[in-house]
Design an enzyme around this catalytic site. Structure first.
Site, PDB file in Angstrom:
ATOM      1  N   SER A 120      63.048 106.984  24.811  1.00  0.00           N
ATOM      2  CA  SER A 120      62.285 106.705  25.705  1.00  0.00           C
ATOM      3  C   SER A 120      62.585 106.534  26.536  1.00  0.00           C
ATOM      4  CB  SER A 120      61.390 105.809  24.731  1.00  0.00           C
ATOM      5  OG  SER A 120      59.992 105.909  25.766  1.00  0.00           O
ATOM      6  N   LYS A 172      39.355  92.206  35.011  1.00  0.00           N
ATOM      7  CA  LYS A 172      40.451  91.815  36.226  1.00  0.00           C
ATOM      8  C   LYS A 172      41.009  90.749  34.836  1.00  0.00           C
ATOM      9  CE  LYS A 172      43.015  88.900  37.514  1.00  0.00           C
ATOM     10  NZ  LYS A 172      44.970  89.132  38.241  1.00  0.00           N
TER      11      LYS A 172
END
Length: 308
Positions: A120, A172
């Site tokens: 990764s 949010k």
């Protein structure tokens, strides 16, 4: 000569001897200091191959980047060998190292050597090198991005606890463990992950000379052995430090040059260091402390794969 004069004369002799002994000691210290200084100076300006070790979780580390850039700006550092043993880390951590390696590679040869794992974000760092070596049993690949969250609203309801959030807009602080993931929040989060994934795939395609479809096929999140990675074009060859030095010699960097590790000096928070030392003492080597610091988009792979 009277007794008093004799005593005074002996005192003068002793003082004289003490003075010259002290002078001799100071002279010796000075000679050693000059010799050491010349040795350090010669070592500083004699050619060498710099070595950067990237191990454990990869986080954005400005101190490491500055040490790397400062070292490679020296004329005496003829090449850079990057040794990687990492399951990955944050996307920004891998990206910042990748881009720094590409800047260095524009001036000097850069070669990467994978250890037990370079998955990764670890593979993202390796892409910054001009040449990548891996062991046959190296675990690499895991090309992808993940954003994990936990939703505990059901548990809170059973405990009789409710969580309220006053937000400026519905998206949010989403996703949040204290509220159910809405379709809009899921779509926005998926778009974030997809964009970072596209960046990663573009890196693979560009650096490994693959077409977009081939790169995307290989970047489905699976891991590869070193042998599989070579066969798929993700790694250049099987090998280690010796093979990397041989490749550097082909680029005009003598294999006789010493290998000098880049030291990253930092003032670590003593409490954090003590906590990590305690965890290692109890649990042995673990990535738990670093994993707890990961927040947001990460590129990491960490099952416990061993030969038993």
């Amino acid at each position: 000569m009277t007794d008093s004069e004799l005593i005074a004369d002996r005192r003068r002799v002793r003082r004289s001897r003490s003075f010259w002994r002290a002078a001799a000691i100071l002279l010796g210290v000075g000679v050693v200091a000059v010799a050491v200084g010349r040795t350090d100076l010669a070592r500083e300006y004699s050619p060498y191959v710099a070595e950067l070790r990237v191990a454990g979780m990869i986080l954005e580390d400005q101190t490491r980047l500055e040490a790397l850039e400062e070292t490679m700006s020296r004329h005496s550092a003829k090449a850079l060998l990057v040794r990687i043993d990492s399951p990955g880390g944050t996307v920004v951590g891998g990206e910042s190292l990748f881009r720094t390696l590409r800047e260095i590679a524009a001036e000097k040869p850069v070669v990467a050597v994978m250890g037990e794992m370079a998955a990764s974000g670890g593979y993202m760092v390796a892409l910054g090198a001009d040449r990548i070596f891996a062991r046959e049993g190296t675990i690499t690949g895991s090309i992808g991005v993940i954003l994990q969250t936990t939703e505990i609203t059901g548990l809170l309801e059973k405990l009789g606890v409710s969580a309220e959030a006053i937000k400026s807009a519905p998206l949010k602080a989403s996703p949040s463990p204290f509220e159910r993931l809405t379709p809009d929040a899921r779509a926005a989060t998926q778009g974030l992950v997809d964009d970072m994934y596209a960046m990663f795939v573009d890196m693979v395609a560009d650096r490994r000379g693959l077409d977009a479809d081939k790169a995307k096929t290989l970047a489905d999140g699976r891991v590869y052995t070193g042998r599989q990675a070579v066969a798929n074009g993700l790694v250049d060859a099987i090998g280690g430090v010796n093979e990397a030095r041989a490749w550097l010699e082909e680029k005009g960097v003598s294999a006789d040059l010493p290998l000098r590790e880049i030291r990253v000096w930092r003032e670590e928070d003593w409490l954090g260091g003590l906590a990590r030392a305690g965890i290692r003492a109890v649990f042995g080597k673990t990535y738990l402390p670093e994993r707890l610091t990961l927040d947001g988009l990460v590129a990491v792979w960490h099952p416990d794969l061993r030969i038993r």
